[in-house]
Design a protein around this motif. Structure first.
Motif, PDB file in Angstrom:
ATOM      1  N   ALA A 195     -10.914  -4.589  -0.070  1.00 21.57           N
ATOM      2  CA  ALA A 195      -9.536  -4.295   0.319  1.00 21.57           C
ATOM      3  C   ALA A 195      -8.787  -5.554   0.767  1.00 21.57           C
ATOM      4  CB  ALA A 195      -9.530  -3.259   1.431  1.00 21.57           C
ATOM      5  N   PHE A 196      -9.527  -6.549   1.289  1.00 24.47           N
ATOM      6  CA  PHE A 196      -8.817  -7.716   1.829  1.00 24.47           C
ATOM      7  C   PHE A 196      -8.077  -8.484   0.744  1.00 24.47           C
ATOM      8  CE2 PHE A 196     -13.047  -9.548   1.018  1.00 24.47           C
ATOM      9  CZ  PHE A 196     -12.684 -10.683   0.310  1.00 24.47           C
ATOM     10  N   TYR A 198      -6.277  -7.119  -1.571  1.00 20.77           N
ATOM     11  CA  TYR A 198      -4.940  -6.513  -1.622  1.00 20.77           C
ATOM     12  C   TYR A 198      -4.114  -6.967  -0.425  1.00 20.77           C
ATOM     13  CZ  TYR A 198      -6.670  -3.332  -5.216  1.00 20.77           C
ATOM     14  OH  TYR A 198      -7.181  -2.806  -6.362  1.00 20.77           O
ATOM     15  N   GLU A 199      -4.779  -6.953   0.750  1.00 11.10           N
ATOM     16  CA  GLU A 199      -4.068  -7.335   1.973  1.00 11.10           C
ATOM     17  C   GLU A 199      -3.516  -8.756   1.854  1.00 11.10           C
ATOM     18  OE1 GLU A 199      -3.254  -5.540   4.513  1.00 11.10           O
ATOM     19  OE2 GLU A 199      -4.234  -3.786   3.615  1.00 11.10           O
TER      20      GLU A 199
END
Lengths: 304, 318
Positions: A195-196, A198-199
């Motif tokens: 997910a990071f 995307y972050e």
């Protein structure tokens, strides 16, 4: 101390290793019999039958390459190949895009098991059930979809009896049955993208489309390729839906390869020719598998 | 499938409150992106579920009313005639007057045949493949890896190629039009099942096994008393998938079965659909039949949805 324990343990284990052969043979016996009798033997006899004239009433007669010569000159074979490829293109094209969209939406919106279960529901019914339901929904006179089309101002369409529509119709019915399952496979793949990423991209101001194009798609590619190989091979073997609905009609417009093979074997008792057609299908599937395998390996540069 | 949480990279000013990215909220507070995404999702759900509703709605309608009011979203001429025809509860005259073909359909028989085939294939195949998987995973014998590669290679053989030769084989065995003939090709072997279970057995802790071995248990006993019970979860998942595949199978059964004695539900549905009376298909009866044929799978699924849904990943690819 610990080394002592290991050595006393490994001694009896090593002694047992020799004993295992008997038990192993016993354990693999049922599966091996199944493998040899119903997979390996048919593979060999299938090849053999393709070089024979075989009506099942009399023993097969060796005819050399005659079936293959007939095949190359057979316009119905080429037509059925064309019809099958058209089916696969529509089926896989639409299914992959729709499944990818559902998977990405699920990844963004919810982890709900209930939602995932609902999406999978069509996969649980047989092709036959799906075919009959859509035979009804898409019926040219009473089908609710045609009534809907008229309601929004279109002419009703003879989905099952028009030469233009029949293959797209069958392809989309099978998209309905398989899109949820394919979406869940892709969803499982999406879960492995950290997910990071995307972050980080978002803090730099990237929009949704950029995220999809620059992160999701490249990182999902190996799994997408695997799913494509599986679904394309399955797609080439389409039979159930057509057997239940159109039987290959109208005028051979939906006579896919499997339908033609079945017709030759069980309609005309030409098992030799039908076997040659199966070999052709086998060769096509092998070429596709190897081509895709080679292409995926050539572009392996994704996560890690 | 487990959800893994990834820690935010060190020094990152933002701390993710969720482990998955969520559509960005615009400044005015209304998350349009999210609303649009949900709208698309709802449309997909409608497309997915509508045919199920339509089966039920049509099955509960009468054929005469369907002809005059085909577009109503609710059942028209509400009655249970469709289901009665499926289960043979209607006499021929009523059936014909309600738009049925009047031909007798032995639905209970087909249901029984399907249950027998799917159950036998599931039980025997799962057991036979579990034993083979154990031999490939935990037993030590010469040639193990080579033999396993051969099994793995057989995954590449498409079903179509074995259908015709297998039919001829079953014919030579005199098993055409028998339930055994339908079951036999998949009764003992599914390379996928062996592959799937071997993966799992490989991950079962060796220490428990070794403790039992030191206590004097034989490897066969370890398999039956320890490994099988410990693997009940993947075995159940696999059994469910196998049951579903066997239940929905059509092409092979169509080749082998000719009469009621071996006709399974999928094939019977095809026959039922082909028996359209002169007035047009008995849609109400057909939808009732498809619903009855699909019901056992939907029921099994309702009970085990979580297990099945979570097994779909790349360890359990099928």
């Amino acid at each position: 101390m610990s080394t002592a324990t290991t050595s006393t343990r490994s001694a009896p284990t090593r002694r047992r290793r020799k004993d295992d052969t008997k038990l192993a043979l016993l354990f693999i016996a049922p599966a091996t019999v199944g493998l040899l009798v119903f997979l390996v033997w048919p593979l060999l006899t299938g090849l053999y039958y393709s070089f024979t004239e075989y009506t099942t009433l009399t023993p097969p007669q060796w005819v050399g390459l005659q079936n293959y010569q007939k095949l190359i000159a057979d316009p119905i074979f080429w037509n059925s190949l064309k019809v099958t490829v058209l089916y696969v293109l529509i089926n896989i094209g639409v299914q992959t895009i729709v499944a990818l969209l559902i998977a990405v939406l699920m990844q963004r919106l919810t982890q709900s098991t209930i939602l995932r279960s609902l999406v999978l529901a069509p996969y649980l019914v047989s092709n036959v059930v799906a075919a009959i339901v859509f035979l009804w929904i898409l019926d040219s006179q009473l089908g609710v979809f045609n009534i809907f089309l008229q309601w929004i101002g279109f002419d009703p369409i003879s989905f099952w009896s028009s030469e233009t529509w029949v293959i797209p119709t069958v392809a989309l019915v099978n998209v309905w049955r398989h899109m949820g399952y394919t979406a869940l496979l892709l969803f499982a793949g999406l879960q492995s993208i950290p997910a990071f990423l995307y972050e980080a991209a978002r803090t730099e101001g990237a929009g949704e489309l950029t995220l999809f194009r620059r992160i999701t798609l490249p990182l999902l590619r190996p799994i997408l390729a695997l799913v494509l190989i599986m679904t394309i091979i399955g797609s080439f073997q389409v039979f159930d839906t057509i057997s239940v609905t159109t039987q290959g009609g109208p005028a051979d417009a939906s006579k896919v390869l499997q339908m033609y093979i079945y017709e030759n074997a069980f309609g005309q008792y030409q098992f030799g020719y039908a076997s040659a057609l199966s070999v052709a299908l086998l060769v096509i599937l092998m070429v596709i598998t190897f081509a895709q395998y080679w292409m995926t390996n050539a572009g392996k540069s994704d996560l890690d | 499938m487990t959800t893994t949480t990834h820690p935010a990279p060190a020094g990152s000013p933002r701390i993710a409150d969720q482990d998955r990215p969520v559509a960005r909220k615009p400044k005015n507070g209304i998350p349009w992106g999210k609303i649009a995404a949900w709208a698309v999702m709802v449309i997909f759900l409608l497309i997915t579920l509508f045919p199920f509703y339509w089966m039920l709605r049509t099955a509960l309608s009468s054929n005469n009313a369907l002809a005059t009011d085909p577009g109503s979203l609710l059942p028209v001429g509400l009655n249970s005639g469709g289901f009665e025809r499926v289960f043979g509860l209607q006499d021929v005259e009523t059936a014909i007057s309600q738009g049925g073909s009047g031909a007798s359909i032995n639905f209970w028989r087909y249901l029984l045949n399907s249950v027998v085939v799917a159950t036998a294939v599931t039980v025997v195949q799962t057991f036979s493949c579990a034993m083979a998987a154990y031999a490939f995973s935990r037993l030590h014998w010469r040639g193990r890896d080579t033999v396993f590669l051969i099994f793995l290679g057989s995954l590449m053989i498409p079903q179509i190629f074995t259908l015709l030769p297998n039919f001829i084989l079953i014919k030579h065995l005199g098993l055409v039009d028998t339930l055994l003939g339908i079951m036999l090709p998949t009764l003992f072997i599914s390379s996928f099942a062996i592959f799937f279970l071997r993966q799992f057995f490989n991950n079962v802790s060796r220490e428990v096994e070794e403790a039992a071995l030191i206590d004097g248990a034989s490897k066969a006993r370890v398999f039956f008393v320890l490994i099988l019970p410990m693997s009940s979860a993947p075995l159940a998942t696999l059994a469910l998938l196998t049951y579903m595949t066997a239940w929905n199978e059509y092409f092979w059964s169509l080749m082998v079965s000719y009469t009621d004695q071996s006709r399974v539900l999928t094939v019977a549905l095809g026959v039922f659909r082909a028996q359209a009376p002169g007035t047009g298909p008995d849609w109400s009866g057909l939808m009732a039949a498809t619903l009855v044929a699909a019901a056992p799978m939907l029921l099994l699924f309702a009970l085990f949805a979580k297990k099945i849904v979570n097994s779909i990943g790349f360890s359990g690819i099928k």
